[in-house]
Write an enzyme that holds these catalytic residues in place. Structure first.
Site, PDB file in Angstrom:
ATOM      1  N   ALA A  74       0.868  -1.179   0.000  1.00 23.90           N
ATOM      2  CA  ALA A  74       0.000   0.000   0.000  1.00 23.90           C
ATOM      3  C   ALA A  74       0.904   1.228   0.000  1.00 23.90           C
ATOM      4  CB  ALA A  74      -0.895  -0.013   1.227  1.00 23.90           C
ATOM      5  N   GLY A 120       0.675  -4.931   1.055  1.00 25.88           N
ATOM      6  CA  GLY A 120      -0.538  -5.020   0.238  1.00 25.88           C
ATOM      7  C   GLY A 120      -0.312  -5.743  -1.084  1.00 25.88           C
ATOM      8  N   GLU A 123      -0.623  -9.271  -0.275  1.00 26.71           N
ATOM      9  CA  GLU A 123      -2.043  -9.500   0.043  1.00 26.71           C
ATOM     10  C   GLU A 123      -2.883  -9.587  -1.234  1.00 26.71           C
ATOM     11  OE1 GLU A 123      -1.843  -6.201   2.916  1.00 26.71           O
ATOM     12  OE2 GLU A 123      -2.663  -7.590   4.383  1.00 26.71           O
ATOM     13  N   GLU A 143       4.859  -4.987   7.288  1.00 27.89           N
ATOM     14  CA  GLU A 143       4.103  -3.890   7.924  1.00 27.89           C
ATOM     15  C   GLU A 143       4.539  -3.580   9.346  1.00 27.89           C
ATOM     16  OE1 GLU A 143       2.721  -6.134   5.907  1.00 27.89           O
ATOM     17  OE2 GLU A 143       1.002  -5.307   4.828  1.00 27.89           O
TER      18      GLU A 143
HETATM   19  C1  LIG Z   1      -2.518  -2.639   4.438  1.00 20.52           C
HETATM   20  C2  LIG Z   1      -1.265  -2.669   3.682  1.00 20.52           C
HETATM   21  C3  LIG Z   1      -0.138  -2.027   4.179  1.00 20.52           C
HETATM   22  C4  LIG Z   1       1.112  -1.984   3.405  1.00 20.52           C
HETATM   23  O1  LIG Z   1       1.227  -2.562   2.353  1.00 20.52           O
HETATM   24  S1  LIG Z   1       2.364  -1.063   4.083  1.00 20.52           S
HETATM   25  C5  LIG Z   1       3.654  -1.107   2.877  1.00 20.52           C
HETATM   26  C6  LIG Z   1       4.410  -2.397   2.884  1.00 20.52           C
HETATM   27  N1  LIG Z   1       5.515  -2.331   1.972  1.00 20.52           N
HETATM   28  C7  LIG Z   1       6.741  -1.939   2.318  1.00 20.52           C
HETATM   29  O2  LIG Z   1       7.022  -1.621   3.463  1.00 20.52           O
HETATM   30  C8  LIG Z   1       7.789  -1.874   1.236  1.00 20.52           C
HETATM   31  C9  LIG Z   1       8.285  -0.462   1.029  1.00 20.52           C
HETATM   32  N2  LIG Z   1       9.312  -0.385   0.015  1.00 20.52           N
HETATM   33  C10 LIG Z   1      10.580  -0.789   0.224  1.00 20.52           C
HETATM   34  O3  LIG Z   1      10.945  -1.279   1.271  1.00 20.52           O
HETATM   35  C11 LIG Z   1      11.557  -0.578  -0.880  1.00 20.52           C
HETATM   36  O4  LIG Z   1      11.025   0.340  -1.786  1.00 20.52           O
HETATM   37  C12 LIG Z   1      11.886  -1.885  -1.649  1.00 20.52           C
HETATM   38  C13 LIG Z   1      12.703  -2.822  -0.737  1.00 20.52           C
HETATM   39  C14 LIG Z   1      10.637  -2.592  -2.145  1.00 20.52           C
HETATM   40  C15 LIG Z   1      12.751  -1.526  -2.908  1.00 20.52           C
HETATM   41  O5  LIG Z   1      13.858  -0.757  -2.540  1.00 20.52           O
HETATM   42  P1  LIG Z   1      14.666   0.002  -3.695  1.00 20.52           P
HETATM   43  O6  LIG Z   1      14.977  -0.926  -4.800  1.00 20.52           O
HETATM   44  O7  LIG Z   1      15.831   0.695  -3.008  1.00 20.52           O
HETATM   45  O8  LIG Z   1      13.658   1.093  -4.290  1.00 20.52           O
HETATM   46  P2  LIG Z   1      13.185   2.465  -3.583  1.00 20.52           P
HETATM   47  O9  LIG Z   1      14.098   3.556  -3.983  1.00 20.52           O
HETATM   48  O10 LIG Z   1      12.955   2.261  -2.131  1.00 20.52           O
HETATM   49  O11 LIG Z   1      11.723   2.660  -4.279  1.00 20.52           O
HETATM   50  C16 LIG Z   1      11.545   3.330  -5.499  1.00 20.52           C
HETATM   51  C17 LIG Z   1      10.463   4.375  -5.307  1.00 20.52           C
HETATM   52  O12 LIG Z   1       9.264   3.695  -4.934  1.00 20.52           O
HETATM   53  C18 LIG Z   1       8.762   4.250  -3.728  1.00 20.52           C
HETATM   54  N3  LIG Z   1       8.045   3.203  -2.966  1.00 20.52           N
HETATM   55  C19 LIG Z   1       8.414   1.924  -2.781  1.00 20.52           C
HETATM   56  N4  LIG Z   1       7.506   1.268  -2.043  1.00 20.52           N
HETATM   57  C20 LIG Z   1       6.534   2.175  -1.762  1.00 20.52           C
HETATM   58  C21 LIG Z   1       5.329   2.110  -1.027  1.00 20.52           C
HETATM   59  N5  LIG Z   1       4.883   0.941  -0.457  1.00 20.52           N
HETATM   60  N6  LIG Z   1       4.580   3.214  -0.921  1.00 20.52           N
HETATM   61  C22 LIG Z   1       4.968   4.362  -1.514  1.00 20.52           C
HETATM   62  N7  LIG Z   1       6.101   4.484  -2.232  1.00 20.52           N
HETATM   63  C23 LIG Z   1       6.876   3.399  -2.348  1.00 20.52           C
HETATM   64  C24 LIG Z   1      10.002   4.742  -2.987  1.00 20.52           C
HETATM   65  O13 LIG Z   1       9.652   5.689  -2.015  1.00 20.52           O
HETATM   66  C25 LIG Z   1      10.809   5.317  -4.134  1.00 20.52           C
HETATM   67  O14 LIG Z   1      10.270   6.580  -4.462  1.00 20.52           O
HETATM   68  P3  LIG Z   1      11.271   7.822  -4.761  1.00 20.52           P
HETATM   69  O15 LIG Z   1      12.013   7.411  -5.996  1.00 20.52           O
HETATM   70  O16 LIG Z   1      10.350   8.987  -4.991  1.00 20.52           O
HETATM   71  O17 LIG Z   1      12.166   7.976  -3.594  1.00 20.52           O
END
Ligand SMILES: C/C=C/C(=O)SCCNC(=O)CCNC(=O)[C@H](O)C(C)(C)COP(=O)(O)OP(=O)(O)OC[C@H]1O[C@@H](n2cnc3c(N)ncnc32)[C@H](O)[C@@H]1OP(=O)(O)O
Length: 267
Positions: A74, A120, A123, A143
């Site tokens: 998400a 998400g 999920e 999460e």
């Molecule tokens: C009910 C449900 C709840 C949920 O789902 S909570 C969310 C759960 N997911 C996460 O916690 C994962 C979050 N993302 C990460 O940990 C990392 O990403 C990755 C390990 C997947 C990949 O890392 P890397 O390869 O270094 O890429 P990067 O620079 O972090 O990501 C590229 C752009 O994508 C954005 N992004 C990634 N995941 C999310 C997200 N879940 N929500 C919003 N933005 C996201 C970043 O911020 C960044 O953006 P910019 O280039 O502007 O800095």
């Protein structure tokens, strides 16, 4: 009198959708944010699910992601902005209801996990009937590292799929597992070089079978899974009865006896 239903195709900003040889292929297309699910993506996922449901040409649905992620969860920016308990609860309910619609698709569904399937994103994959992954895929429910819990069905669908102990391992640690570990956990069904290609191969094996039988088998599993065994067996018997009333059943059994391939019409 036969009626034709035509559903207008909605305009999508964050998805592409195509129908290819009876496969309805949805690609989540917000690669700059690793396909994170903001509210608009969720609304579009609900709309495309409705399109698939209404289209008799689509016999298997495939969900995948553009770029290096399936879906990285998400949208954390939107989660950070949630102002109060009620707004947060509504956000979870919205995600759950979209994923319930995906789970209720009348055709088999496959998540083709091409990269990160986190939070998400996992999920969403859990709401599909089957999951295939590329070697690059990384799956997890991170999460708790954000101070929240999975809220789009993960705490419920993951233990039902892989068992409580394995689900708690992933939910409590938030760790990412490789495609190979996911396969050994029973979290994915197959691993291949290319997730979409692997999904298409799995779909081809499904498409050989009677479409009505597939829908009835899906219904039997879905309606029975939360009932006691006897009630669930009664549902199975009823649906078996329905299957035996179809032209597909006549064709399938006759084809076997005549030692030829069956040609199902979905009737
Ligand atoms: C009910 C449900 C709840 C949920 O789902 S909570 C969310 C759960 N997911 C996460 O916690 C994962 C979050 N993302 C990460 O940990 C990392 O990403 C990755 C390990 C997947 C990949 O890392 P890397 O390869 O270094 O890429 P990067 O620079 O972090 O990501 C590229 C752009 O994508 C954005 N992004 C990634 N995941 C999310 C997200 N879940 N929500 C919003 N933005 C996201 C970043 O911020 C960044 O953006 P910019 O280039 O502007 O800095």
């Amino acid at each position: 009198m036969s009626e034709t239903f035509e559903l207008e195709m909605p305009e999508f900003e964050y998805l592409t959708y195509r129908v290819e040889e009876n496969l309805g292929i949805v690609t989540i297309n917000r690669p700059q944010a690793l396909n994170a699910l903001n509210q608009d993506v969720l609304i579009e996922l609900a709309a495309v699910t409705e399109v698939i449901t209404q289209d008799p040409e689509v016999k298997v649905a495939i969900f995948t992601g553009e770029g290096k992620a399936f879906v990285a969860g998400a949208d954390i920016g939107q989660i950070a902005d949630l102002q109060d308990v009620f707004a947060a609860r509504e956000f979870a309910i919205m995600g759950q209801s979209v994923f319930n619609e995906i789970a209720a698709l009348p055709v088999p569904s496959i998540a083709a996990i091409n990269g990160f399937a986190l939070g998400g994103g996992l999920e969403l994959a859990l709401a599909c009937d089957l999951r295939v992954a590329s070697h690059k895929a990384r799956l997890g429910l991170p999460e708790v590292g954000l101070g929240i819990i999975p809220g789009f069905g993960g705490t419920q669908r993951l233990p039902r799929l892989v068992g409580r102990g394995r689900a708690f391992d992933l939910i409590f640690t938030g760790r990412h597992v490789s495609a190979e570990e996911a396969l050994s956990l029973g979290l994915v069904n197959r691993v291949g070089e290319d997730a979409l290609q692997t999904a298409k191969e799995l779909a081809a094996a499904i498409l050989k079978n009677g479409p009505v039988a597939l829908a009835l088998a899906k219904e039997a599993v879905g309606r029975g899974e939360n009932l006691d065994l006897q009630e669930a067996l009664e549902i199975e018997a009823d649906l078996f009865g329905l299957a035996c009333a179809t032209k597909d059943m006549r064709e399938g059994t006759r084809a076997f006896l005549e030692k030829r391939p069956a040609h199902f019409k979905g009737e």
